[in-house]
Design a protein around this motif. Structure first.
Motif, PDB file in Angstrom:
ATOM      1  N   ASP A 148      75.202  58.667  64.301  1.00 19.76           N
ATOM      2  CA  ASP A 148      76.211  58.430  65.343  1.00 19.76           C
ATOM      3  C   ASP A 148      76.797  57.023  65.138  1.00 19.76           C
ATOM      4  OD1 ASP A 148      77.683  58.026  67.642  1.00 19.76           O
ATOM      5  OD2 ASP A 148      76.103  58.685  69.022  1.00 19.76           O
ATOM      6  N   PRO A 149      77.786  56.918  64.245  1.00 22.22           N
ATOM      7  CA  PRO A 149      78.345  55.589  63.937  1.00 22.22           C
ATOM      8  C   PRO A 149      78.879  54.854  65.164  1.00 22.22           C
ATOM      9  CG  PRO A 149      79.082  57.204  62.311  1.00 22.22           C
ATOM     10  CD  PRO A 149      78.389  57.970  63.401  1.00 22.22           C
ATOM     11  N   ALA A 150      79.436  55.579  66.116  1.00 27.72           N
ATOM     12  CA  ALA A 150      79.993  54.911  67.305  1.00 27.72           C
ATOM     13  C   ALA A 150      78.892  54.234  68.114  1.00 27.72           C
ATOM     14  CB  ALA A 150      80.757  55.922  68.169  1.00 27.72           C
ATOM     15  N   ALA A 151      77.748  54.922  68.228  1.00 34.25           N
ATOM     16  CA  ALA A 151      76.626  54.341  68.977  1.00 34.25           C
ATOM     17  C   ALA A 151      76.089  53.113  68.248  1.00 34.25           C
ATOM     18  CB  ALA A 151      75.512  55.375  69.153  1.00 34.25           C
ATOM     19  N   ALA A 152      75.986  53.214  66.921  1.00 34.99           N
ATOM     20  CA  ALA A 152      75.493  52.072  66.146  1.00 34.99           C
ATOM     21  C   ALA A 152      76.430  50.879  66.323  1.00 34.99           C
ATOM     22  CB  ALA A 152      75.378  52.443  64.670  1.00 34.99           C
ATOM     23  N   LYS A 153      77.716  51.168  66.248  1.00 32.86           N
ATOM     24  CA  LYS A 153      78.726  50.115  66.393  1.00 32.86           C
ATOM     25  C   LYS A 153      78.626  49.440  67.768  1.00 32.86           C
ATOM     26  CE  LYS A 153      83.685  49.421  65.901  1.00 32.86           C
ATOM     27  NZ  LYS A 153      84.953  49.985  65.447  1.00 32.86           N
ATOM     28  N   ALA A 154      78.399  50.248  68.776  1.00 31.55           N
ATOM     29  CA  ALA A 154      78.338  49.707  70.133  1.00 31.55           C
ATOM     30  C   ALA A 154      77.066  48.882  70.368  1.00 31.55           C
ATOM     31  CB  ALA A 154      78.418  50.845  71.152  1.00 31.55           C
ATOM     32  N   LYS A 155      75.981  49.296  69.753  1.00 28.84           N
ATOM     33  CA  LYS A 155      74.696  48.669  70.094  1.00 28.84           C
ATOM     34  C   LYS A 155      74.254  47.530  69.188  1.00 28.84           C
ATOM     35  CE  LYS A 155      72.353  52.116  72.799  1.00 28.84           C
ATOM     36  NZ  LYS A 155      71.325  53.157  72.861  1.00 28.84           N
ATOM     37  N   LEU A 156      74.639  47.595  67.927  1.00 32.44           N
ATOM     38  CA  LEU A 156      74.140  46.588  66.986  1.00 32.44           C
ATOM     39  C   LEU A 156      74.756  45.213  67.236  1.00 32.44           C
ATOM     40  CD1 LEU A 156      74.249  48.616  63.654  1.00 32.44           C
ATOM     41  CD2 LEU A 156      72.189  47.590  64.678  1.00 32.44           C
ATOM     42  N   LYS A 157      73.918  44.192  67.226  1.00 35.70           N
ATOM     43  CA  LYS A 157      74.429  42.821  67.249  1.00 35.70           C
ATOM     44  C   LYS A 157      74.628  42.337  65.820  1.00 35.70           C
ATOM     45  CE  LYS A 157      74.041  40.552  70.890  1.00 35.70           C
ATOM     46  NZ  LYS A 157      75.119  40.264  71.890  1.00 35.70           N
ATOM     47  N   LEU A 158      73.784  42.825  64.911  1.00 39.08           N
ATOM     48  CA  LEU A 158      73.899  42.450  63.499  1.00 39.08           C
ATOM     49  C   LEU A 158      73.227  43.499  62.627  1.00 39.08           C
ATOM     50  CD1 LEU A 158      74.569  40.318  61.262  1.00 39.08           C
ATOM     51  CD2 LEU A 158      72.304  39.347  61.678  1.00 39.08           C
ATOM     52  N   LEU A 159      73.944  43.915  61.594  1.00 37.23           N
ATOM     53  CA  LEU A 159      73.362  44.781  60.572  1.00 37.23           C
ATOM     54  C   LEU A 159      73.642  44.108  59.241  1.00 37.23           C
ATOM     55  CD1 LEU A 159      72.038  47.335  59.486  1.00 37.23           C
ATOM     56  CD2 LEU A 159      74.207  48.535  59.819  1.00 37.23           C
ATOM     57  N   TRP A 160      72.568  43.797  58.515  1.00 35.48           N
ATOM     58  CA  TRP A 160      72.667  42.992  57.286  1.00 35.48           C
ATOM     59  C   TRP A 160      72.143  43.812  56.122  1.00 35.48           C
ATOM     60  CZ3 TRP A 160      73.670  37.501  57.185  1.00 35.48           C
ATOM     61  CH2 TRP A 160      73.446  36.882  55.946  1.00 35.48           C
ATOM     62  N   LEU A 161      72.980  43.966  55.106  1.00 37.82           N
ATOM     63  CA  LEU A 161      72.564  44.654  53.881  1.00 37.82           C
ATOM     64  C   LEU A 161      72.755  43.685  52.732  1.00 37.82           C
ATOM     65  CD1 LEU A 161      74.390  48.109  53.925  1.00 37.82           C
ATOM     66  CD2 LEU A 161      71.966  47.713  54.339  1.00 37.82           C
ATOM     67  N   SER A 162      71.704  43.491  51.957  1.00 43.27           N
ATOM     68  CA  SER A 162      71.863  42.614  50.801  1.00 43.27           C
ATOM     69  C   SER A 162      71.170  43.212  49.598  1.00 43.27           C
ATOM     70  CB  SER A 162      71.289  41.225  51.092  1.00 43.27           C
ATOM     71  OG  SER A 162      69.881  41.245  50.970  1.00 43.27           O
ATOM     72  N   CYS A 163      71.653  42.830  48.414  1.00 47.23           N
ATOM     73  CA  CYS A 163      70.993  43.218  47.179  1.00 47.23           C
ATOM     74  C   CYS A 163      71.525  42.336  46.045  1.00 47.23           C
ATOM     75  CB  CYS A 163      71.235  44.696  46.862  1.00 47.23           C
ATOM     76  SG  CYS A 163      69.987  45.376  45.737  1.00 47.23           S
ATOM     77  N   GLY A 164      70.715  42.167  45.026  1.00 39.51           N
ATOM     78  CA  GLY A 164      71.177  41.449  43.840  1.00 39.51           C
ATOM     79  C   GLY A 164      71.869  42.430  42.903  1.00 39.51           C
ATOM     80  N   ASN A 165      72.912  41.964  42.218  1.00 44.41           N
ATOM     81  CA  ASN A 165      73.617  42.905  41.323  1.00 44.41           C
ATOM     82  C   ASN A 165      72.833  43.197  40.041  1.00 44.41           C
ATOM     83  OD1 ASN A 165      74.109  40.657  39.763  1.00 44.41           O
ATOM     84  ND2 ASN A 165      76.341  40.717  39.960  1.00 44.41           N
ATOM     85  N   GLN A 166      71.687  42.503  39.829  1.00 43.25           N
ATOM     86  CA  GLN A 166      70.813  42.819  38.702  1.00 43.25           C
ATOM     87  C   GLN A 166      69.637  43.712  39.135  1.00 43.25           C
ATOM     88  OE1 GLN A 166      71.778  41.685  35.564  1.00 43.25           O
ATOM     89  NE2 GLN A 166      73.537  41.199  36.879  1.00 43.25           N
ATOM     90  N   ASP A 167      69.657  44.132  40.388  1.00 40.80           N
ATOM     91  CA  ASP A 167      68.553  44.932  40.926  1.00 40.80           C
ATOM     92  C   ASP A 167      68.816  46.415  40.666  1.00 40.80           C
ATOM     93  OD1 ASP A 167      66.729  46.308  42.602  1.00 40.80           O
ATOM     94  OD2 ASP A 167      66.773  44.699  44.092  1.00 40.80           O
ATOM     95  N   GLY A 168      67.860  47.076  40.016  1.00 44.24           N
ATOM     96  CA  GLY A 168      68.019  48.499  39.704  1.00 44.24           C
ATOM     97  C   GLY A 168      68.102  49.380  40.942  1.00 44.24           C
ATOM     98  N   LEU A 169      67.753  48.831  42.103  1.00 41.55           N
ATOM     99  CA  LEU A 169      67.794  49.617  43.341  1.00 41.55           C
ATOM    100  C   LEU A 169      69.110  49.432  44.102  1.00 41.55           C
ATOM    101  CD1 LEU A 169      64.164  49.038  44.747  1.00 41.55           C
ATOM    102  CD2 LEU A 169      64.977  50.868  43.252  1.00 41.55           C
ATOM    103  N   ILE A 170      70.093  48.735  43.512  1.00 42.33           N
ATOM    104  CA  ILE A 170      71.310  48.410  44.288  1.00 42.33           C
ATOM    105  C   ILE A 170      72.052  49.659  44.768  1.00 42.33           C
ATOM    106  CG2 ILE A 170      72.878  48.127  42.289  1.00 42.33           C
ATOM    107  CD1 ILE A 170      74.140  45.730  43.907  1.00 42.33           C
ATOM    108  N   GLY A 171      71.900  50.779  44.053  1.00 40.82           N
ATOM    109  CA  GLY A 171      72.558  52.020  44.475  1.00 40.82           C
ATOM    110  C   GLY A 171      72.186  52.424  45.892  1.00 40.82           C
ATOM    111  N   VAL A 172      70.946  52.138  46.276  1.00 35.63           N
ATOM    112  CA  VAL A 172      70.493  52.475  47.637  1.00 35.63           C
ATOM    113  C   VAL A 172      71.359  51.739  48.665  1.00 35.63           C
ATOM    114  CG1 VAL A 172      68.565  52.274  49.270  1.00 35.63           C
ATOM    115  CG2 VAL A 172      68.109  52.884  46.870  1.00 35.63           C
ATOM    116  N   SER A 173      71.504  50.432  48.463  1.00 40.72           N
ATOM    117  CA  SER A 173      72.289  49.627  49.410  1.00 40.72           C
ATOM    118  C   SER A 173      73.775  49.969  49.340  1.00 40.72           C
ATOM    119  CB  SER A 173      72.090  48.137  49.115  1.00 40.72           C
ATOM    120  OG  SER A 173      70.745  47.770  49.326  1.00 40.72           O
TER     121      SER A 173
END
Ligand code: FER
Length: 256
Positions: free
Chosen positions: A190-215
């Motif tokens: 429910d993107p609208a609910a997430a948008k309304a409730k979240l104060k901060l959502l932080w996604l980070s990854c290094g571009n040399q990280d093999g798991l970056i596809g997840v993020s």
């Protein structure tokens, strides 16, 4: 590459003399979820007083770690002490629990075998860890004063549990989130609910990280569905410098 925040100087987690220091303690609690006595490390800021109430950041480790891992990677106690001395962060408690919710919660043998226990930690966190902290420390016990973040497996946990429990957490961060991260449409049904409730959502990854596809998958979905978030891609791999740097920036956004 989309680096929202520059690399901080390396000394952000080096202990400074002549500034107030908080306390780090190992706390034990009885986990109903696991049926054992478990451990977590708790940082209280300098001048911690039961006459005040503090917000809490719950900070989760990776697949090869335990309740001591963040201390080895980034000394969050020193990092927050330094930021407090510079007036860059709100006084907060930082809780570093063990995210492997099984009777033997040490990182032993084939650590990937414990992946189901990382999912089971959702219950331990909500029903055992948080109530213990709120009973033993002087904390602000509402969603706007609770943050959840983690690295790798802990990043996946933070996204999975945090986005599912928006009534419990308003500030969420996943650093180099691992493949335990749910598919985006399950993560944010429910993107609208997430948008309304979240104060901060932080996604980070290094571009040399093999798991970056997840993020990247989560970022693309959030963008498509108009859910505001920080997207911070730097030039590191799956490594502690990325985690330290992102913790450094993430905490400065909390509880403000
Ligand atoms: C995987 C690759 C990496 C995975 C987990 C990880 C559960 C976790 C890495 C870490 O925590 O550092 O396929 O599957």
């Amino acid at each position: 590459m989309t680096q929202a925040f520059p690399d901080p100087p390396a000394e952000v987690d080096q202990q400074r003399n002549g500034i107030p220091h908080g306390r780090l303690e190992m706390v034990e609690y009885d986990s109903k979820t696991v049926g054992t006595r478990r451990k977590m490390q708790v940082y209280t800021p300098p001048g911690y007083s039961p006459d005040e109430k503090y917000p809490v950041l719950y900070l989760l480790h990776g697949i090869g770690g335990d309740e001591t891992e963040w201390q080895r990677f980034a000394t969050p106690d020193v990092l927050v002490d330094n930021l407090l001395a510079d007036g860059k962060v709100a006084p907060m408690i930082v809780v570093m629990p063990n995210g492997r919710a099984q009777p033997n919660d040490r990182a032993e043998g084939d650590v990937f075998k414990a992946a189901p226990a990382f999912a089971r930690f959702e219950q331990d966190l909500l029903e055992d860890v948080i109530p213990t902290i709120e009973a033993r420390y002087s904390v602000l016990a509402d969603r706007e004063h609770r943050a959840l973040a983690g690295l790798s497996m802990g990043g996946g946990q933070a996204l999975n549990f945090g986005l599912k429990h928006l009534d419990t957490f308003a500030w969420i961060g996943g650093f180099s989130s691992a493949p335990n991260t749910k598919p985006p449409a399950q993560l944010v049904p429910d993107p609208a609910a997430a948008k309304a409730k979240l104060k901060l959502l932080w996604l980070s990854c290094g571009n040399q990280d093999g798991l970056i596809g997840v993020s990247q998958r989560v970022h693309a979905y959030l963008k498509e569905h108009d859910v505001p978030h920080v997207w911070n891609v730097d030039s590191y791999g799956h490594d502690p410098v990325h985690w330290r740097n992102n913790l450094y920036h993430f905490v400065q956004h909390l509880f403000r």
